[in-house]
Design a protein around this motif. Structure first.
Motif, PDB file in Angstrom:
ATOM      1  N   GLY A  83       0.806  -1.210   0.000  1.00 39.57           N
ATOM      2  CA  GLY A  83       0.000   0.000   0.000  1.00 39.57           C
ATOM      3  C   GLY A  83       0.841   1.263   0.000  1.00 39.57           C
ATOM      4  N   ALA A  84       1.922   1.248   0.783  1.00 38.60           N
ATOM      5  CA  ALA A  84       2.794   2.424   0.843  1.00 38.60           C
ATOM      6  C   ALA A  84       3.418   2.703  -0.512  1.00 38.60           C
ATOM      7  CB  ALA A  84       3.878   2.222   1.905  1.00 38.60           C
ATOM      8  N   PHE A  85       3.925   1.667  -1.178  1.00 36.19           N
ATOM      9  CA  PHE A  85       4.549   1.868  -2.478  1.00 36.19           C
ATOM     10  C   PHE A  85       3.520   2.287  -3.526  1.00 36.19           C
ATOM     11  CE2 PHE A  85       8.483  -0.985  -1.650  1.00 36.19           C
ATOM     12  CZ  PHE A  85       9.134   0.103  -1.088  1.00 36.19           C
ATOM     13  N   ALA A  86       2.297   1.755  -3.445  1.00 35.48           N
ATOM     14  CA  ALA A  86       1.250   2.178  -4.377  1.00 35.48           C
ATOM     15  C   ALA A  86       0.904   3.647  -4.177  1.00 35.48           C
ATOM     16  CB  ALA A  86       0.002   1.309  -4.199  1.00 35.48           C
ATOM     17  N   THR A  87       1.035   4.132  -2.942  1.00 39.51           N
ATOM     18  CA  THR A  87       0.775   5.544  -2.656  1.00 39.51           C
ATOM     19  C   THR A  87       1.797   6.445  -3.336  1.00 39.51           C
ATOM     20  OG1 THR A  87      -0.139   4.887  -0.511  1.00 39.51           O
ATOM     21  CG2 THR A  87       0.399   7.204  -0.776  1.00 39.51           C
ATOM     22  N   LEU A  88       3.001   5.913  -3.618  1.00 35.97           N
ATOM     23  CA  LEU A  88       4.009   6.716  -4.310  1.00 35.97           C
ATOM     24  C   LEU A  88       3.526   7.170  -5.681  1.00 35.97           C
ATOM     25  CD1 LEU A  88       7.366   4.895  -3.457  1.00 35.97           C
ATOM     26  CD2 LEU A  88       6.581   7.134  -2.650  1.00 35.97           C
ATOM     27  N   GLN A 109       0.551   8.314  -6.252  1.00 40.00           N
ATOM     28  CA  GLN A 109      -0.163   9.559  -5.962  1.00 40.00           C
ATOM     29  C   GLN A 109       0.807  10.653  -5.529  1.00 40.00           C
ATOM     30  OE1 GLN A 109      -3.283   9.793  -6.608  1.00 40.00           O
ATOM     31  NE2 GLN A 109      -3.959  11.702  -5.675  1.00 40.00           N
ATOM     32  N   VAL A 110       1.875  10.287  -4.822  1.00 37.56           N
ATOM     33  CA  VAL A 110       2.894  11.274  -4.452  1.00 37.56           C
ATOM     34  C   VAL A 110       3.503  11.884  -5.710  1.00 37.56           C
ATOM     35  CG1 VAL A 110       5.160  11.597  -3.372  1.00 37.56           C
ATOM     36  CG2 VAL A 110       3.445  10.175  -2.239  1.00 37.56           C
ATOM     37  N   SER A 111       3.816  11.045  -6.676  1.00 37.74           N
ATOM     38  CA  SER A 111       4.379  11.532  -7.931  1.00 37.74           C
ATOM     39  C   SER A 111       3.376  12.391  -8.686  1.00 37.74           C
ATOM     40  CB  SER A 111       4.805  10.335  -8.796  1.00 37.74           C
ATOM     41  OG  SER A 111       5.382  10.758 -10.002  1.00 37.74           O
ATOM     42  N   PHE A 112       2.117  11.977  -8.689  1.00 43.49           N
ATOM     43  CA  PHE A 112       1.057  12.750  -9.352  1.00 43.49           C
ATOM     44  C   PHE A 112       0.921  14.132  -8.713  1.00 43.49           C
ATOM     45  CE2 PHE A 112      -3.599  13.738  -9.515  1.00 43.49           C
ATOM     46  CZ  PHE A 112      -3.681  13.986 -10.879  1.00 43.49           C
ATOM     47  N   ALA A 113       0.878  14.180  -7.382  1.00 41.17           N
ATOM     48  CA  ALA A 113       0.756  15.457  -6.675  1.00 41.17           C
ATOM     49  C   ALA A 113       1.993  16.331  -6.888  1.00 41.17           C
ATOM     50  CB  ALA A 113       0.539  15.204  -5.182  1.00 41.17           C
ATOM     51  N   SER A 114       3.169  15.703  -6.913  1.00 43.86           N
ATOM     52  CA  SER A 114       4.398  16.449  -7.174  1.00 43.86           C
ATOM     53  C   SER A 114       4.367  17.049  -8.574  1.00 43.86           C
ATOM     54  CB  SER A 114       5.621  15.535  -7.031  1.00 43.86           C
ATOM     55  OG  SER A 114       5.697  14.998  -5.731  1.00 43.86           O
ATOM     56  N   GLY A 115       3.839  16.289  -9.535  1.00 44.93           N
ATOM     57  CA  GLY A 115       3.707  16.805 -10.893  1.00 44.93           C
ATOM     58  C   GLY A 115       2.768  17.994 -10.957  1.00 44.93           C
ATOM     59  N   THR A 117       0.143  13.835   0.556  1.00 45.13           N
ATOM     60  CA  THR A 117       0.362  12.532  -0.082  1.00 45.13           C
ATOM     61  C   THR A 117       1.537  11.828   0.595  1.00 45.13           C
ATOM     62  OG1 THR A 117       1.741  13.565  -1.785  1.00 45.13           O
ATOM     63  CG2 THR A 117      -0.562  13.172  -2.340  1.00 45.13           C
ATOM     64  N   LEU A 118       2.530  12.611   1.027  1.00 47.74           N
ATOM     65  CA  LEU A 118       3.660  12.027   1.769  1.00 47.74           C
ATOM     66  C   LEU A 118       3.216  11.531   3.142  1.00 47.74           C
ATOM     67  CD1 LEU A 118       6.455  14.593   0.848  1.00 47.74           C
ATOM     68  CD2 LEU A 118       6.347  12.193   0.160  1.00 47.74           C
ATOM     69  N   VAL A 119       2.306  12.278   3.781  1.00 47.18           N
ATOM     70  CA  VAL A 119       1.755  11.831   5.064  1.00 47.18           C
ATOM     71  C   VAL A 119       1.024  10.497   4.870  1.00 47.18           C
ATOM     72  CG1 VAL A 119       0.066  12.344   6.876  1.00 47.18           C
ATOM     73  CG2 VAL A 119       1.565  14.161   6.030  1.00 47.18           C
ATOM     74  N   ALA A 120       0.234  10.402   3.791  1.00 50.53           N
ATOM     75  CA  ALA A 120      -0.483   9.154   3.505  1.00 50.53           C
ATOM     76  C   ALA A 120       0.489   8.006   3.255  1.00 50.53           C
ATOM     77  CB  ALA A 120      -1.388   9.347   2.286  1.00 50.53           C
ATOM     78  N   PHE A 121       1.609   8.297   2.602  1.00 50.71           N
ATOM     79  CA  PHE A 121       2.624   7.274   2.340  1.00 50.71           C
ATOM     80  C   PHE A 121       3.126   6.664   3.646  1.00 50.71           C
ATOM     81  CE2 PHE A 121       7.268   6.527   2.141  1.00 50.71           C
ATOM     82  CZ  PHE A 121       7.274   5.423   1.305  1.00 50.71           C
ATOM     83  N   SER A 180      -6.042  18.536   1.883  1.00 51.82           N
ATOM     84  CA  SER A 180      -5.341  17.657   2.831  1.00 51.82           C
ATOM     85  C   SER A 180      -6.136  16.378   3.085  1.00 51.82           C
ATOM     86  CB  SER A 180      -5.102  18.385   4.153  1.00 51.82           C
ATOM     87  OG  SER A 180      -4.407  19.594   3.960  1.00 51.82           O
ATOM     88  N   ALA A 181      -7.436  16.533   3.312  1.00 52.15           N
ATOM     89  CA  ALA A 181      -8.284  15.379   3.605  1.00 52.15           C
ATOM     90  C   ALA A 181      -8.349  14.424   2.417  1.00 52.15           C
ATOM     91  CB  ALA A 181      -9.691  15.853   3.979  1.00 52.15           C
ATOM     92  N   TYR A 182      -8.404  14.978   1.222  1.00 53.13           N
ATOM     93  CA  TYR A 182      -8.473  14.142   0.018  1.00 53.13           C
ATOM     94  C   TYR A 182      -7.209  13.308  -0.138  1.00 53.13           C
ATOM     95  CZ  TYR A 182      -8.614  12.942  -4.964  1.00 53.13           C
ATOM     96  OH  TYR A 182      -8.587  12.258  -6.156  1.00 53.13           O
ATOM     97  N   GLU A 183      -6.058  13.929   0.027  1.00 49.71           N
ATOM     98  CA  GLU A 183      -4.802  13.221  -0.178  1.00 49.71           C
ATOM     99  C   GLU A 183      -4.444  12.310   0.984  1.00 49.71           C
ATOM    100  OE1 GLU A 183      -3.703  12.866  -2.842  1.00 49.71           O
ATOM    101  OE2 GLU A 183      -3.627  14.657  -4.074  1.00 49.71           O
ATOM    102  N   LEU A 184      -5.086  12.495   2.126  1.00 50.52           N
ATOM    103  CA  LEU A 184      -4.824  11.626   3.268  1.00 50.52           C
ATOM    104  C   LEU A 184      -5.334  10.211   3.036  1.00 50.52           C
ATOM    105  CD1 LEU A 184      -3.668  11.645   6.164  1.00 50.52           C
ATOM    106  CD2 LEU A 184      -5.990  12.107   6.986  1.00 50.52           C
ATOM    107  N   GLY A 185      -6.409  10.073   2.263  1.00 45.07           N
ATOM    108  CA  GLY A 185      -6.974   8.742   2.066  1.00 45.07           C
ATOM    109  C   GLY A 185      -7.631   8.528   0.715  1.00 45.07           C
ATOM    110  N   PRO A 186      -8.745   9.221   0.416  1.00 42.24           N
ATOM    111  CA  PRO A 186      -9.474   8.952  -0.834  1.00 42.24           C
ATOM    112  C   PRO A 186      -8.634   9.098  -2.094  1.00 42.24           C
ATOM    113  CG  PRO A 186     -10.815  10.267   0.656  1.00 42.24           C
ATOM    114  CD  PRO A 186      -9.454  10.177   1.285  1.00 42.24           C
ATOM    115  N   GLY A 187      -7.751  10.099  -2.132  1.00 40.91           N
ATOM    116  CA  GLY A 187      -6.940  10.330  -3.328  1.00 40.91           C
ATOM    117  C   GLY A 187      -6.085   9.137  -3.705  1.00 40.91           C
ATOM    118  N   PRO A 188      -5.147   8.736  -2.862  1.00 43.22           N
ATOM    119  CA  PRO A 188      -4.286   7.601  -3.240  1.00 43.22           C
ATOM    120  C   PRO A 188      -4.979   6.244  -3.215  1.00 43.22           C
ATOM    121  CG  PRO A 188      -3.725   8.404  -1.033  1.00 43.22           C
ATOM    122  CD  PRO A 188      -4.691   9.390  -1.616  1.00 43.22           C
TER     123      PRO A 188
END
Length: 476
Positions: free
Chosen positions: A147-152, A154-160, A312-316, A368-376
């Motif tokens: 799950g953590a690696f799959a969240t990356l 979304q981290v890359s998407f948000a960074s983009g 997204t990093l917090v979610a990771f 913040s709430a979106y990227e904490l859970g629903p987003g990734p």
């Protein structure tokens, strides 16, 4: 955790970095690009484009990428099953190169149609890659880090998105003369992916379960894990899953199979709740939202992008500690509260202008709430709920729901905002609340469980409830 594993994942998420870049880069320079549309129209027809036509054409330009992604989603199963997970990402990457080249050529050709077609082609890439990436990442990752690696992704998407926002500023490349050059910057990660990803191994699960190539699967797994003992254990698990899995699943079988019905419904509600929560409206139109009340609206939009990356990093870091279910519940409930506050604040702003600072805080809270859970989680939860034969179809379904929701929201938000005013956020609140209630009662926790263990709960156990009354950790 090995260098090969990390390199494979980072090479894969270069695709989502490109997608995020073209999501965030049209926000700040929107006015300049609209002027290009207008001047092009005037040069052809000797008159300015009517305002309502310009509004519609710009909304179409923003949303056409999501429509292309919706179409691209239809090809996920064919590519993933025919060419493998890694090779499919490389094939899709060619669409990114073509789309970026068309977008950057629009100014030189004096044609806004070229820009729109370029975003459509790039959208095809988006629909493929945002499903292929989680599919590849989850199949090469160890269970305890899946799950953590799959969240990356979304981290890359948000960074983009953040990089796109920065590049789109007038102080950077979002100017009348350089905006076309800005649109070509995604070629850099695209070319880098072409160089690095071919050196990474194919998914061992695909090689063993889909192709029956045990020796190749073992070699790929050994490169990814670096431990013969770990390889022996995972190969045993894969063989057990292969024994329970048919060779393939057609779309008709996917829709008719009893053990898939509950996971399909779970994926449907989680993804629609995520996309119709209002996040994408803020990402696409935050500059316009702020510019009527702030002199430096573009920099506030940049703050939105920074918060987006941060959470997204917090979610990771929380994904393998808190689990998917708790993060989704927290995210959906917080999004609903933020949308309610947005309605109240926007309604009172004409009477109390000092509330504009509170509006910014509410927007940041919603992101913040979106990227904490629903987003990734919405992007990869389907890969955990389905077995190997059904996984590509499930990821295609996920992509269609996500990009379809983005397309509808990008296209309809401006007219809905004019029609409903601040009350448009109540629609987003209702979607988030419904997703929260459904998640509470129906979504199981998948953290730390093997794919076969999760699939076993749906195979032949359809009569059991999908939630634990004792907590958030497992099925009953």
């Amino acid at each position: 955790m090995t260098a090969v594993l990390l390199t494979s994942i980072m090479a894969a998420v270069l695709g989502s970095l490109q997608i995020g870049f073209h999501t965030g880069n049209v926000n700040a320079p929107a006015k300049i690009m609209e002027q290009f549309f207008n001047s092009t129209w005037r040069s052809r027809h000797d008159q300015w484009m009517p305002e309502h036509s310009l509004t519609f054409l710009w909304s179409l330009s923003v949303s056409i990428k999501d429509f292309g992604a919706l179409l691209g989603s239809l090809g996920v199963k064919f590519l993933a099953d025919s060419y493998g997970r890694r090779n499919s990402i490389l094939i899709a990457n060619a669409l990114s190169v073509v789309g970026a080249a068309l977008m950057s050529a629009s100014r030189a050709s004096g044609s806004f149609e070229v820009l729109i077609v370029g975003r459509l082609v790039f959208g095809l890439f988006c629909g493929l890659v945002m499903s292929l990436n989680p599919l590849y990442i989850q199949e090469v990752s160890p269970t305890e880090l899946r799950g953590a690696f799959a969240t990356l992704n979304q981290v890359s998407f948000a960074s983009g998105i953040f990089v796109g926002m920065v590049a789109g500023l007038e102080t950077a490349l979002g100017t009348e003369h350089h905006w076309a050059m800005m649109l070509s910057l995604s070629l850099v990660p695209a070319l880098l992916q072409f160089l690095v990803l071919p050196l990474c191994p194919e998914s061992p699960r695909y090689l063993l379960i889909n192709r029956g190539k045990e020796a190749e699967a073992e070699a790929a797994l050994l490169r990814l894990r670096g431990s013969a003992e770990r390889v022996f254990l995972e190969l045993g698990e894969m063989k057990e899953e292969a024994a329970h899995s048919p060779s393939g699943t057609t779309l008709h079988q996917f829709l008719r199979k009893r053990s898939y019905r509950k996971p399909i419904f779970i994926v449907l509600i989680v993804n629609l709740g995520s996309q119709l929560s209002g996040f994408n409206a803020i990402i696409n139109y935050s500059t316009k939202m702020f510019q009527s009340r702030f002199d430096e609206a573009k920099f506030l939009t940049l703050g939105v992008g920074a918060v987006n990356v941060t959470f997204t990093l917090v979610a990771f870091f929380l994904m393998e500690r808190a689990g998917r279910r708790k993060l989704l519940l927290t995210g959906f409930l917080s999004i609903a509260a933020c949308n309610l506050l947005m309605t109240i604040v926007d309604s009172l702003l004409p009477l109390v202008p000092s509330l504009r600072s509170l509006q910014v805080l509410v927007v940041l809270g919603l992101v913040s709430a979106y990227e904490l859970g629903p987003g990734p989680i919405s992007w990869f939860i389907a890969a955990e709920l389905f077995d190997q034969p059904g996984r590509p179809v499930a990821m295609a379904f996920t992509s269609m729901l996500n990009w379809g929701g983005k397309f509808i929201l990008a296209l309809l938000f401006p007219p809905l905002l004019k029609l409903c005013g601040a009350f448009v956020y109540l629609l987003f609140m209702a979607a988030a609340l419904f997703a929260f209630v459904f998640t509470w009662f129906r979504l199981p926790e998948t953290r730390g469980r093997t794919f076969d263990h999760i699939a076993e709960e749906f195979r032949g156990h359809e009569g059991l409830a999908l939630h634990s009354k004792a907590g958030f950790h497992t099925f009953t």
